[in-house]
Write an enzyme that holds these catalytic residues in place. Structure first.
Site, PDB file in Angstrom:
ATOM      1  N   LYS A 115       0.819  -1.220   0.000  1.00 39.35           N
ATOM      2  CA  LYS A 115       0.000   0.000   0.000  1.00 39.35           C
ATOM      3  C   LYS A 115       0.847   1.261   0.000  1.00 39.35           C
ATOM      4  O   LYS A 115       0.440   2.278  -0.550  1.00 39.35           O
ATOM      5  CB  LYS A 115      -0.974   0.002   1.182  1.00 39.35           C
ATOM      6  CG  LYS A 115      -2.064  -1.043   1.023  1.00 39.35           C
ATOM      7  CD  LYS A 115      -3.295  -0.771   1.852  1.00 39.35           C
ATOM      8  CE  LYS A 115      -4.403  -1.737   1.463  1.00 39.35           C
ATOM      9  NZ  LYS A 115      -5.590  -1.651   2.256  1.00 39.35           N
ATOM     10  N   LYS A 217      -5.147  -9.499  -6.407  1.00 36.65           N
ATOM     11  CA  LYS A 217      -6.436  -9.712  -5.723  1.00 36.65           C
ATOM     12  C   LYS A 217      -7.466  -8.645  -6.121  1.00 36.65           C
ATOM     13  O   LYS A 217      -7.095  -7.509  -6.442  1.00 36.65           O
ATOM     14  CB  LYS A 217      -6.249  -9.782  -4.208  1.00 36.65           C
ATOM     15  CG  LYS A 217      -6.122  -8.467  -3.507  1.00 36.65           C
ATOM     16  CD  LYS A 217      -6.394  -8.620  -1.991  1.00 36.65           C
ATOM     17  CE  LYS A 217      -6.449  -7.222  -1.391  1.00 36.65           C
ATOM     18  NZ  LYS A 217      -7.207  -7.092  -0.196  1.00 36.65           N
ATOM     19  N   LYS A 220     -10.890  -2.992  -3.604  1.00 30.94           N
ATOM     20  CA  LYS A 220     -11.695  -1.769  -3.707  1.00 30.94           C
ATOM     21  C   LYS A 220     -10.892  -0.643  -4.325  1.00 30.94           C
ATOM     22  O   LYS A 220     -11.425   0.234  -4.974  1.00 30.94           O
ATOM     23  CB  LYS A 220     -12.086  -1.288  -2.310  1.00 30.94           C
ATOM     24  CG  LYS A 220     -13.056  -2.119  -1.587  1.00 30.94           C
ATOM     25  CD  LYS A 220     -13.358  -1.429  -0.249  1.00 30.94           C
ATOM     26  CE  LYS A 220     -13.533  -2.450   0.848  1.00 30.94           C
ATOM     27  NZ  LYS A 220     -12.711  -2.196   2.016  1.00 30.94           N
TER      28      LYS A 220
HETATM   29  N1  AQP Z   1     -10.005 -10.277  -3.124  1.00 32.35           N
HETATM   30  C1  AQP Z   1     -10.398 -10.756  -1.945  1.00 32.35           C
HETATM   31  N2  AQP Z   1     -10.679 -12.068  -1.804  1.00 32.35           N
HETATM   32  C2  AQP Z   1     -11.089 -12.555  -0.595  1.00 32.35           C
HETATM   33  N3  AQP Z   1     -11.251 -11.793   0.510  1.00 32.35           N
HETATM   34  C3  AQP Z   1     -10.980 -10.485   0.401  1.00 32.35           C
HETATM   35  N4  AQP Z   1     -11.038  -9.465   1.284  1.00 32.35           N
HETATM   36  C4  AQP Z   1     -10.649  -8.318   0.657  1.00 32.35           C
HETATM   37  N5  AQP Z   1     -10.339  -8.555  -0.616  1.00 32.35           N
HETATM   38  C5  AQP Z   1     -10.527  -9.894  -0.826  1.00 32.35           C
HETATM   39  C6  AQP Z   1     -11.458  -9.600   2.662  1.00 32.35           C
HETATM   40  O1  AQP Z   1     -12.512  -8.681   2.901  1.00 32.35           O
HETATM   41  C7  AQP Z   1     -12.449  -8.261   4.259  1.00 32.35           C
HETATM   42  C8  AQP Z   1     -12.577  -6.775   4.331  1.00 32.35           C
HETATM   43  O2  AQP Z   1     -11.489  -6.156   3.696  1.00 32.35           O
HETATM   44  P1  AQP Z   1     -11.113  -4.651   4.015  1.00 32.35           P
HETATM   45  O3  AQP Z   1     -11.914  -3.758   3.219  1.00 32.35           O
HETATM   46  O4  AQP Z   1     -11.174  -4.389   5.452  1.00 32.35           O
HETATM   47  O5  AQP Z   1      -9.596  -4.584   3.642  1.00 32.35           O
HETATM   48  P2  AQP Z   1      -8.811  -5.064   2.395  1.00 32.35           P
HETATM   49  O6  AQP Z   1      -8.374  -6.454   2.594  1.00 32.35           O
HETATM   50  O7  AQP Z   1      -7.725  -4.074   2.246  1.00 32.35           O
HETATM   51  O8  AQP Z   1      -9.859  -5.000   1.179  1.00 32.35           O
HETATM   52  P3  AQP Z   1      -9.654  -4.387  -0.254  1.00 32.35           P
HETATM   53  O9  AQP Z   1     -10.861  -4.601  -1.054  1.00 32.35           O
HETATM   54  O10 AQP Z   1      -8.393  -4.834  -0.844  1.00 32.35           O
HETATM   55  O11 AQP Z   1      -9.619  -2.847   0.056  1.00 32.35           O
HETATM   56  P4  AQP Z   1      -8.522  -1.813  -0.289  1.00 32.35           P
HETATM   57  O12 AQP Z   1      -8.429  -1.795  -1.766  1.00 32.35           O
HETATM   58  O13 AQP Z   1      -9.081  -0.561   0.306  1.00 32.35           O
HETATM   59  O14 AQP Z   1      -7.278  -2.274   0.363  1.00 32.35           O
HETATM   60  C9  AQP Z   1     -11.133  -8.772   4.830  1.00 32.35           C
HETATM   61  O15 AQP Z   1     -11.418  -9.913   5.632  1.00 32.35           O
HETATM   62  C10 AQP Z   1     -10.356  -9.162   3.632  1.00 32.35           C
HETATM   63  O16 AQP Z   1      -9.480 -10.229   3.908  1.00 32.35           O
END
Ligand code: AQP
Length: 354
Positions: A115, A217, A220
């Site tokens: 990040k 992966k 968002k």
């Molecule tokens: N691609 C994924 N596959 C499976 N699980 C996922 N999670 C996120 N992406 C995937 C799971 O969703 C939960 C919430 O995630 P979060 O929003 O708190 O944080 P993150 O992991 O950082 O999610 P993103 O979508 O990747 O957000 P950004 O882009 O903002 O960093 C967690 O349990 C995560 O494991």
């Protein structure tokens, strides 16, 4: 030997549109766990500041994650649904954990490296300390089980390291309070105040990948909206995104082994399997030998069938923000009571005068 009371805790950041990865990797597990467990599900709004300080519409983001929890089937009366900033004890315990965690541990966190990107000097201190706040989110309730996607595995290992160091460093102060539990970690007996959390990562889709690149992966924060299916996408958008998803020119294999080296095919089959509650082998026994021109329309239909009711319920809930806010206020009050009990005990263990 005692035992920690089982408690499930997990959180989701209000940083953008929730997508299929969040749903299959996390939220669907949250729903399933409600049946036999005490559960707390949190919109982690303090975490949302770590990568970007100012958000255009933070209240809507917080409400939309809450709406997704409720629309997916989480019961906010039986369990606790709240946003992190309503419980200041998370931040207080995080400060203590900042003093427990070692720099060497934090330096190994791959999510920070991803990040922060190349310009690490410009990353916020909060982004660096994120895993310490995450440990506090969980341990301020002494939660024992944490359903997350695979990307969070390393943070949960750090949570265990923080709990272990706190337990060992303060063991002689914990013992006389009568608040500790005798556990064994590996071979080592420990009189523990904080439990060793168990990650619940297994599930049908622990890692959903981008529709545009099967090695990244689904996220968002990916600048391309075509890379993910959002829970708020309507049927047309879902259909367009799946039809445009990257694939290779070959037909689907009949065996799971045949997906090796084909990340995009593997991802789409995995998504189908998770949505249909089937194994990849079962999906391939149906579609093996078929081209993507046959498989993709079937995936479109299935995705719409599963996501349309959630989408409709989210829209209904989002039209009544005062109801969502009342759920968060009620959950926040119940969470604060639990968190304050822990913090009073932690303050006593450390020796703060109160
Ligand atoms: N691609 C994924 N596959 C499976 N699980 C996922 N999670 C996120 N992406 C995937 C799971 O969703 C939960 C919430 O995630 P979060 O929003 O708190 O944080 P993150 O992991 O950082 O999610 P993103 O979508 O990747 O957000 P950004 O882009 O903002 O960093 C967690 O349990 C995560 O494991």
């Amino acid at each position: 030997m005692g035992e920690f009371k089982p408690l499930v805790f997990s959180g989701v950041q209000p940083t953008g549109n929730l997508h299929l990865g969040n749903y299959l990797g996390a939220i669907r597990k949250f729903v399933a766990l409600q049946e036999n467990n005490d559960c707390m599900y949190c919109v982690v709004d303090l975490h949302a500041l770590t990568a970007q300080l100012v958000h255009d519409d933070m209240p809507t983001q917080i409400r939309s994650i809450t709406a997704a929890f409720l629309a997916a089937g989480i019961d906010p009366k039986q369990h606790i649904v709240f946003n992190q900033s309503q419980v200041p004890q998370h931040a207080e315990l995080a400060w203590i954990f900042n003093c427990v965690a070692r720099l060497g541990w934090m330096n190994r966190m791959t999510q920070f490296k991803d990040k922060a990107g190349k310009d690490r000097e410009q990353a916020s201190l909060g982004l660096y300390a994120y895993p310490s706040l995450m440990a506090a989110d969980i341990l301020v309730y002494r939660a024992t089980h944490v359903p997350v996607g695979e990307d969070q595995k390393q943070h949960l290992e750090l949570t265990r390291d923080i709990a272990m160091k706190f337990n060992i460093d303060f063991m002689e102060k914990i013992r006389p309070t009568g608040l500790g539990v005798d556990i064994t970690v590996g071979e080592e007996p420990v009189h523990a105040y904080f439990p060793m959390v168990e990650p619940l990562i297994d599930g049908p889709a622990p890692r959903v990948m981008s529709l545009k690149d099967g090695t990244k992966k689904m996220s968002k924060s990916d600048p391309s909206d075509l890379s993910r299916i959002n829970l708020m996408d309507d049927a047309d958008a879902i259909s367009r995104k799946i039809r445009k998803a990257k694939t290779d020119p070959d037909a689907l294999p009949s065996e799971v082994d045949g997906l090796k080296g084909r990340p995009e095919a593997d991802n789409l089959v995995g998504i189908f399997a998770a949505l249909a509650d089937k194994t990849k082998a079962e999906v391939l026994s149906e579609f093996g030998g078929q081209q993507f021109s046959v498989f993709k329309p079937a995936l479109v239909d299935l995705s719409i069938e599963v996501l349309a009711p959630i989408n409709a319920e989210m829209r209904r809930l989002m039209a009544d923000p005062s109801y969502i806010d009342s759920v968060l206020r009620d959950g926040g009050a119940r969470a604060r009571e639990r968190a304050e009990k822990t913090m009073n005990e932690v303050r006593d263990i450390i020796g703060f005068v109160r």
